[in-house]
Design a protein around this motif. Structure first.
Motif, PDB file in Angstrom:
ATOM      1  N   ALA A 182       0.916  -1.247  -0.068  1.00  0.00           N
ATOM      2  CA  ALA A 182       0.043   0.018   0.064  1.00  0.00           C
ATOM      3  C   ALA A 182       0.774   1.305   0.235  1.00  0.00           C
ATOM      4  N   VAL A 183       1.947   1.214   0.710  1.00  0.00           N
ATOM      5  CA  VAL A 183       2.941   2.462   0.864  1.00  0.00           C
ATOM      6  C   VAL A 183       3.354   2.604  -0.716  1.00  0.00           C
ATOM      7  N   PHE A 184       3.878   1.627  -1.267  1.00  0.00           N
ATOM      8  CA  PHE A 184       4.813   1.544  -2.574  1.00  0.00           C
ATOM      9  C   PHE A 184       3.532   2.132  -3.522  1.00  0.00           C
ATOM     10  N   ALA A 185       2.416   1.367  -3.484  1.00  0.00           N
ATOM     11  CA  ALA A 185       1.380   2.103  -4.487  1.00  0.00           C
ATOM     12  C   ALA A 185       1.069   3.512  -4.095  1.00  0.00           C
ATOM     13  N   GLU A 186       1.069   3.964  -3.103  1.00  0.00           N
ATOM     14  CA  GLU A 186       0.516   5.394  -2.841  1.00  0.00           C
ATOM     15  C   GLU A 186       1.731   6.149  -3.294  1.00  0.00           C
ATOM     16  N   ALA A 187       3.105   5.736  -2.939  1.00  0.00           N
ATOM     17  CA  ALA A 187       4.077   6.858  -3.113  1.00  0.00           C
ATOM     18  C   ALA A 187       4.487   6.923  -4.653  1.00  0.00           C
ATOM     19  N   PHE A 188       4.574   5.748  -5.415  1.00  0.00           N
ATOM     20  CA  PHE A 188       4.994   5.635  -6.685  1.00  0.00           C
ATOM     21  C   PHE A 188       3.894   5.946  -7.850  1.00  0.00           C
ATOM     22  N   TYR A 205       6.994   8.869 -11.359  1.00  0.00           N
ATOM     23  CA  TYR A 205       6.933   7.350 -11.499  1.00  0.00           C
ATOM     24  C   TYR A 205       5.960   6.725 -12.173  1.00  0.00           C
ATOM     25  N   GLY A 206       4.382   7.151 -11.881  1.00  0.00           N
ATOM     26  CA  GLY A 206       3.524   6.600 -12.874  1.00  0.00           C
ATOM     27  C   GLY A 206       3.132   4.991 -12.677  1.00  0.00           C
ATOM     28  N   GLU A 207       3.557   4.580 -11.335  1.00  0.00           N
ATOM     29  CA  GLU A 207       3.474   3.073 -11.132  1.00  0.00           C
ATOM     30  C   GLU A 207       1.957   2.731 -11.065  1.00  0.00           C
ATOM     31  N   GLY A 208       1.556   1.661 -11.680  1.00  0.00           N
ATOM     32  CA  GLY A 208       0.254   1.114 -11.423  1.00  0.00           C
ATOM     33  C   GLY A 208       0.199  -0.268 -10.611  1.00  0.00           C
ATOM     34  N   PRO A 209      -0.822  -1.030 -10.681  1.00  0.00           N
ATOM     35  CA  PRO A 209      -0.986  -2.412  -9.891  1.00  0.00           C
ATOM     36  C   PRO A 209       0.207  -3.337 -10.536  1.00  0.00           C
ATOM     37  N   ALA A 210       0.370  -3.399 -12.043  1.00  0.00           N
ATOM     38  CA  ALA A 210       1.429  -4.534 -12.545  1.00  0.00           C
ATOM     39  C   ALA A 210       2.699  -3.873 -11.962  1.00  0.00           C
ATOM     40  N   ASP A 211       2.879  -2.745 -11.930  1.00  0.00           N
ATOM     41  CA  ASP A 211       4.373  -2.456 -11.234  1.00  0.00           C
ATOM     42  C   ASP A 211       4.609  -2.885  -9.708  1.00  0.00           C
ATOM     43  N   VAL A 212       3.427  -2.448  -8.933  1.00  0.00           N
ATOM     44  CA  VAL A 212       3.489  -2.922  -7.423  1.00  0.00           C
ATOM     45  C   VAL A 212       3.632  -4.385  -7.454  1.00  0.00           C
ATOM     46  N   GLU A 213       2.853  -5.320  -8.363  1.00  0.00           N
ATOM     47  CA  GLU A 213       3.232  -6.729  -8.315  1.00  0.00           C
ATOM     48  C   GLU A 213       4.431  -7.147  -8.706  1.00  0.00           C
ATOM     49  N   ARG A 214       5.319  -6.472  -9.450  1.00  0.00           N
ATOM     50  CA  ARG A 214       6.406  -7.008 -10.132  1.00  0.00           C
ATOM     51  C   ARG A 214       7.381  -6.727  -8.770  1.00  0.00           C
ATOM     52  N   PRO A 272      15.982  10.924 -11.962  1.00  0.00           N
ATOM     53  CA  PRO A 272      16.625  12.401 -11.826  1.00  0.00           C
ATOM     54  C   PRO A 272      15.462  13.224 -11.960  1.00  0.00           C
ATOM     55  N   GLU A 273      14.429  13.014 -12.488  1.00  0.00           N
ATOM     56  CA  GLU A 273      13.248  13.861 -12.129  1.00  0.00           C
ATOM     57  C   GLU A 273      12.308  13.735 -10.764  1.00  0.00           C
ATOM     58  N   ALA A 274      12.879  13.214 -10.073  1.00  0.00           N
ATOM     59  CA  ALA A 274      12.329  12.960  -8.612  1.00  0.00           C
ATOM     60  C   ALA A 274      12.908  13.952  -7.742  1.00  0.00           C
ATOM     61  N   VAL A 275      12.663  15.342  -7.973  1.00  0.00           N
ATOM     62  CA  VAL A 275      13.295  16.326  -7.446  1.00  0.00           C
ATOM     63  C   VAL A 275      13.499  16.223  -5.855  1.00  0.00           C
ATOM     64  N   ALA A 276      12.529  16.038  -5.122  1.00  0.00           N
ATOM     65  CA  ALA A 276      12.465  15.881  -3.696  1.00  0.00           C
ATOM     66  C   ALA A 276      13.551  14.749  -3.354  1.00  0.00           C
ATOM     67  N   GLY A 322      13.185  -1.662 -20.318  1.00  0.00           N
ATOM     68  CA  GLY A 322      11.866  -0.935 -20.501  1.00  0.00           C
ATOM     69  C   GLY A 322      11.957   0.179 -19.164  1.00  0.00           C
ATOM     70  N   ALA A 323      12.722   0.103 -18.353  1.00  0.00           N
ATOM     71  CA  ALA A 323      12.660   1.062 -17.140  1.00  0.00           C
ATOM     72  C   ALA A 323      13.207   2.668 -17.651  1.00  0.00           C
ATOM     73  N   ALA A 324      12.947   3.566 -17.191  1.00  0.00           N
ATOM     74  CA  ALA A 324      13.290   4.909 -17.438  1.00  0.00           C
ATOM     75  C   ALA A 324      15.030   5.106 -16.784  1.00  0.00           C
ATOM     76  N   ARG A 325      15.485   6.133 -17.398  1.00  0.00           N
ATOM     77  CA  ARG A 325      16.933   6.402 -16.848  1.00  0.00           C
ATOM     78  C   ARG A 325      16.803   6.603 -15.322  1.00  0.00           C
TER      79      ARG A 325
END
Length: 186
Positions: free
Chosen positions: A22-28, A33-42, A142-146, A167-170
């Motif tokens: 739940a933390v991962f899903a909310e944070a990312f 990031y734009g992570e969705g359910p498939a990213d959480v499962e991975r 790199p674009e995760a400024v905080a 397929g990951a971003a830099r």
């Protein structure tokens, strides 16, 4: 809101999988990031093997019994493939791993409602204090400024870029030297 941070081993951390998801899903889910359910499962397929690694440790932030943040990792093995994902040339000495040199910080996330209250800093401090390794390494967007600002304030230095999986971003690869004579702000 009362926050506590506990240092846990793999077995204890595995028991919190549902809350950590739940933390991962909310944070990312948020940009960049734009992570969705498939990213959480991975991520949590990896998590189930990560918690069984030698030297795994996690700093988990709680509000009562509710998990509000997580930071976890383990020492990189001598044959880690982490360095193979670099897109920049770095000296061989920087890439050298012996199974004891580097602690890999694989996740650090805080629920949105708990950000800017010191949770990430406290979890990071608890996680790295007392490590036997000479350095900590992490990948960050790199674009995760905080996140970038936090890592730099804690003493991390960027050493290159990587594409950590197909397929990951830099990502920026950052290292915190735990052996330097000047104590980093953590």
């Amino acid at each position: 809101m009362t926050m506590t941070v506990r240092l846990l081993g793999g077995e204890q951390t595995a028991q919190l999988e549902t809350q950590l998801k739940a933390v991962f899903a909310e944070a990312f889910v948020e940009p960049p990031y734009g992570e969705g359910p498939a990213d959480v499962e991975r991520a949590f397929r990896r998590f189930r093997s990560q918690v069984r690694r030698r030297g795994f440790r996690a700093a988990i932030a709680f509000d009562g019994e509710d998990v509000i943040g997580m930071a976890y990792g383990y020492p990189l093995s001598a044959n880690t493939r982490w360095w193979n994902t670099l897109t920049d040339a770095v000296p061989d000495e920087l890439r050298h791993e012996d199974g004891h040199r580097t602690f890999g910080l694989f996740e650090l996330a805080v629920r949105p409602g708990w950000r800017r209250l010191g949770a990430a800093t406290r979890m990071h401090r608890v996680l790295v204090d007392g490590l036997d390794q000479a350095r900590v390494m992490l990948n960050t967007r790199p674009e995760a400024v905080a996140a970038q600002a936090a890592y730099l304030s804690w003493g991390y230095q960027r050493v290159g870029s990587a594409v950590p999986w197909e397929g990951a971003a830099r990502h920026d690869v950052m290292i915190l030297d735990l052996t330097s004579s000047s104590e980093p702000v953590r």
